[in-house]
Design a protein around this motif. Structure first.
Motif: not given
Length: 270
Positions: A31-35, A249-268
Motif C-alpha cells: 500500500g505504501f507504493i500504491m497509495f 538473510e538477503y531477504l531480511k536485509h531487503l525487507f529492512v531497507l524497505l522498512m526504513v524507506y516506508v518509515g521515512l515516507e510516513m514521517i514525511g
C-alpha cells in the motif's frame, strides 16, 4: 488528466505489477507504493485532496486483498504459512482494521502516520539484528501475544491503507520467534484478514458520499482497482517464487531497507 488517459492507465498498470512483485517477495501489502501514486493521480483528475486520499487508501487495501490471497496460496504450497497463528492474528486484525479505516475516514492521520514511521524504523533496526533463520527455537505459543499483534497490525492497516506486513513481520521475527520465510508466508495470510476488514470499513464509511468518481464502491474505486489488481496478482506469484530461492538473510536485509524507506515516507522525509 482523466482516468481514461493512456498515461493514467499506464502508470496504474505498472504500479500494480511492481507492487505485486514486492508483495510476493516480502509478504507485505504494498500500500505504501500504491497509495501515494493513486493520491497524486486522483488529484490530477480534479478530486479534492480530502476525497482523493480516502479513495487512494481504500482502493489500495482492496488491491492488497487480492494480492494477499495469491501470495498466500504460493507460500502454502511451500508449507510456509502457519494457519493457526495467522487466523488468530487475522480475526483480531480484521476488526482493528475496520476501526482504523473508520478513524482515517474522519480524522487526520498526520500524527499517527509520523508515529507509525518512527515505530517502523525502530523495528527495522531491531529486525536487522534478528537472525533470519532460527535454529531449534520454538515459536511463541502465547495466544494473547498473537491477539495483540493482530490488533496492532490491523489498526495501522486500516488507518494507513497498508496490508500490515511492515509491522507484522518484525513482530513475528522478534517477539513471536518465527523464521523469515514463515514470517513472510504467515504475514501474507494475516493480510487477507486485515485488508478485508479495512476494505469493508472504507466501503461503509464512504457509502453515499458526494462527488465520488464513477465506479466507486464507497471509498473504493473499482476502475483503479482493476488496473492495479490484475497485473498485481499475477506478479505476486512470481515474487513468491523468487523468495523461495533467495538466501533468508538477503531477504531480511531487503525487507529492512524497505522498512526504513516506508518509515521515512510516513514521517514525511521522503
Amino acid at each position: 488528466m482523466t482516468p481514461t488517459d493512456p498515461l493514467y492507465i499506464g502508470i496504474l498498470f505498472l504500479t500494480g505489477a511492481f507492487t505485486g512483485v514486492i508483495s510476493g517477495l516480502l509478504g507485505v501489502g504494498g500500500g505504501f507504493i500504491m497509495f501515494p501514486i493513486q493520491y497524486w493521480l486522483l488529484q490530477e483528475t480534479g478530486l479534492h485532496p480530502d476525497l482523493a486520499i480516502r479513495i487512494a487508501l481504500g482502493t489500495s487495501l482492496f488491491v492488497i486483498l487480492l494480492n494477499a490471497i495469491s501470495v498466500t496460496l504460493k507460500y502454502q504450497r511451500k508449507q510456509a504459512v502457519l494457519w493457526k497463528q495467522a487466523t488468530l492474528m487475522g480475526i483480531f486484525g480484521s476488526a482493528a482494521s475496520f476501526g482504523g479505516a473508520a478513524v482515517a475516514s474522519y480524522l487526520s492521520a498526520a500524527v499517527l502516520s509520523t508515529t507509525f514511521g518512527i515505530v517502523v524504523i525502530l523495528g527495522a533496526l531491531k529486525t536487522y539484528t534478528t537472525p533470519a533463520v532460527k535454529e531449534n527455537e520454538e515459536i511463541s505459543s502465547n495466544k494473547l501475544s498473537y491477539a495483540f499483534a493482530g490488533i496492532l497490525i490491523g489498526f495501522f492497516s486500516g488507518l494507513l491503507g497498508i496490508g500490515g506486513g511492515v509491522i507484522g513481520i518484525p513482530i513475528m521475527l522478534i517477539f513471536l520467534r518465527f523464521d523469515m520465510l514463515k514470517a513472510v508466508g504467515t504475514s501474507a495470510a494475516v493480510i487477507i484478514f486485515t485488508s478485508f476488514g479495512g476494505s469493508l470499513g472504507y466501503i461503509v464509511n464512504g457509502w453515499g458520499q458526494p462527488e465520488l468518481p464513477p465506479y466507486s464502491l464507497g471509498y473504493i474505486n473499482l476502475f483503479n482497482w482493476v488496473l492495479l489488481a490484475v497485473p498485481g496478482s499475477l506478479a505476486a506469484r512470481r515474487g513468491a517464487d523468487i523468495a523461495h530461492i533467495i538466501n533468508p538473510e538477503y531477504l531480511k536485509h531487503l525487507f529492512v531497507l524497505l522498512m526504513v524507506y516506508v518509515g521515512l515516507e510516513m514521517i514525511g522525509i521522503i
